[in-house]
Design a protein around this motif. Structure first.
Motif, PDB file in Angstrom:
ATOM      1  N   ILE A   2       0.823  -1.210   0.000  1.00 40.29           N
ATOM      2  CA  ILE A   2       0.000   0.000   0.000  1.00 40.29           C
ATOM      3  C   ILE A   2       0.856   1.259   0.000  1.00 40.29           C
ATOM      4  O   ILE A   2       0.559   2.210  -0.728  1.00 40.29           O
ATOM      5  CB  ILE A   2      -1.000  -0.024   1.178  1.00 40.29           C
ATOM      6  N   THR A   3       1.925   1.294   0.781  1.00 38.97           N
ATOM      7  CA  THR A   3       2.769   2.501   0.833  1.00 38.97           C
ATOM      8  C   THR A   3       3.378   2.810  -0.534  1.00 38.97           C
ATOM      9  O   THR A   3       3.491   3.978  -0.912  1.00 38.97           O
ATOM     10  CB  THR A   3       3.890   2.358   1.883  1.00 38.97           C
ATOM     11  N   GLN A   4       3.730   1.777  -1.292  1.00 38.45           N
ATOM     12  CA  GLN A   4       4.286   1.988  -2.636  1.00 38.45           C
ATOM     13  C   GLN A   4       3.216   2.506  -3.581  1.00 38.45           C
ATOM     14  O   GLN A   4       3.481   3.373  -4.419  1.00 38.45           O
ATOM     15  CB  GLN A   4       4.879   0.686  -3.180  1.00 38.45           C
ATOM     16  N   ARG A   5       2.000   2.010  -3.453  1.00 39.89           N
ATOM     17  CA  ARG A   5       0.898   2.489  -4.303  1.00 39.89           C
ATOM     18  C   ARG A   5       0.623   3.953  -4.031  1.00 39.89           C
ATOM     19  O   ARG A   5       0.416   4.736  -4.964  1.00 39.89           O
ATOM     20  CB  ARG A   5      -0.348   1.638  -4.068  1.00 39.89           C
ATOM     21  N   VAL A   6       0.611   4.348  -2.755  1.00 38.91           N
ATOM     22  CA  VAL A   6       0.403   5.754  -2.396  1.00 38.91           C
ATOM     23  C   VAL A   6       1.490   6.609  -3.036  1.00 38.91           C
ATOM     24  O   VAL A   6       1.208   7.643  -3.656  1.00 38.91           O
ATOM     25  CB  VAL A   6       0.370   5.948  -0.862  1.00 38.91           C
ATOM     26  N   SER A   7       2.734   6.188  -2.900  1.00 38.81           N
ATOM     27  CA  SER A   7       3.858   6.934  -3.454  1.00 38.81           C
ATOM     28  C   SER A   7       3.751   7.073  -4.971  1.00 38.81           C
ATOM     29  O   SER A   7       3.985   8.160  -5.524  1.00 38.81           O
ATOM     30  CB  SER A   7       5.174   6.246  -3.075  1.00 38.81           C
ATOM     31  N   LEU A   8       3.400   5.997  -5.653  1.00 39.56           N
ATOM     32  CA  LEU A   8       3.283   6.050  -7.116  1.00 39.56           C
ATOM     33  C   LEU A   8       2.136   6.950  -7.559  1.00 39.56           C
ATOM     34  O   LEU A   8       2.258   7.660  -8.562  1.00 39.56           O
ATOM     35  CB  LEU A   8       3.130   4.634  -7.688  1.00 39.56           C
ATOM     36  N   ILE A   9       1.035   6.939  -6.827  1.00 39.69           N
ATOM     37  CA  ILE A   9      -0.085   7.837  -7.165  1.00 39.69           C
ATOM     38  C   ILE A   9       0.343   9.286  -6.978  1.00 39.69           C
ATOM     39  O   ILE A   9       0.074  10.131  -7.836  1.00 39.69           O
ATOM     40  CB  ILE A   9      -1.332   7.510  -6.320  1.00 39.69           C
ATOM     41  N   GLU A  10       1.013   9.578  -5.872  1.00 41.99           N
ATOM     42  CA  GLU A  10       1.479  10.949  -5.632  1.00 41.99           C
ATOM     43  C   GLU A  10       2.413  11.401  -6.743  1.00 41.99           C
ATOM     44  O   GLU A  10       2.269  12.527  -7.261  1.00 41.99           O
ATOM     45  CB  GLU A  10       2.185  11.041  -4.273  1.00 41.99           C
ATOM     46  N   ARG A  11       3.347  10.546  -7.147  1.00 40.27           N
ATOM     47  CA  ARG A  11       4.270  10.896  -8.232  1.00 40.27           C
ATOM     48  C   ARG A  11       3.529  11.082  -9.548  1.00 40.27           C
ATOM     49  O   ARG A  11       3.829  12.002 -10.312  1.00 40.27           O
ATOM     50  CB  ARG A  11       5.352   9.831  -8.369  1.00 40.27           C
ATOM     51  N   ALA A  12       2.554  10.216  -9.828  1.00 41.46           N
ATOM     52  CA  ALA A  12       1.795  10.316 -11.077  1.00 41.46           C
ATOM     53  C   ALA A  12       0.990  11.611 -11.131  1.00 41.46           C
ATOM     54  O   ALA A  12       0.906  12.257 -12.187  1.00 41.46           O
ATOM     55  CB  ALA A  12       0.878   9.102 -11.218  1.00 41.46           C
TER      56      ALA A  12
END
Length: 162
Positions: free
Chosen positions: A48-58
């Motif tokens: 989940i933490t990686q998904r949050v990070s990728l969404i923020e970057r996107a």
């Protein structure tokens, strides 16, 4: 009164279709929460933490306008999060009649439990065929996922493993 909405999903990984829905929803509400939720019925590729990070970057890469907050939620009901942040609306991207059939009962329960309405948003037709599970499958078999995901996701999933 501020109009606050939540776009929930597993976002495993976030796709261009997700970003399209997030972009359009952000224009409709004063504050939009993109909420990564744990789905016990799915086996996740990314934590989940990686998904949050990728969404923020996107979101940053795409220069999406609006007040967009990315969070995660893994305990309790989705409507509990909505009540906590003052959201009265859930925005759900739907691609087909199958999605409508799956989402409708949940929308009714969410309205009954907490008065939270659900808005169904159709994706841009260019992304209507793309799902996170399709992206995961293409990536696992070595295919090019760049046409379906934000650059940050493609770079992350295509990185060499150490």
């Amino acid at each position: 009164m501020r109009r606050i909405a939540v776009v929930p999903g597993s976002f495993d990984p976030v796709t261009l279709g997700h970003l399209d829905v997030i972009h359009r929803a952000a224009g409709l509400y004063d504050e939009l929460h993109v909420l990564v939720v744990h789905n016990p019925g799915k086996s996740a590729l990314l934590p989940i933490t990686q998904r949050v990070s990728l969404i923020e970057r996107a979101i940053i890469e795409a220069e999406l306008p609006g007040n967009i907050i990315v969070s995660s939620w893994s305990m309790g009901l989705l409507v509990d999060y909505c009540v906590d942040v003052g959201a009265s609306v859930l925005v759900k991207g739907i691609r087909s009649q199958i999605d409508v059939a799956y989402e409708t009962p949940m929308a009714i329960v969410n309205r009954n439990l907490a008065g939270v309405e659900t808005i169904f948003m159709l994706p841009d037709p260019a992304h209507a065929h793309v799902s996170s599970s399709l992206v995961r499958q293409v990536a696992a078999l070595g295919g090019d996922i760049a046409p379906y995901v934000p650059p940050a996701v493609a770079a992350f999933l295509n990185r060499p493993l150490a």
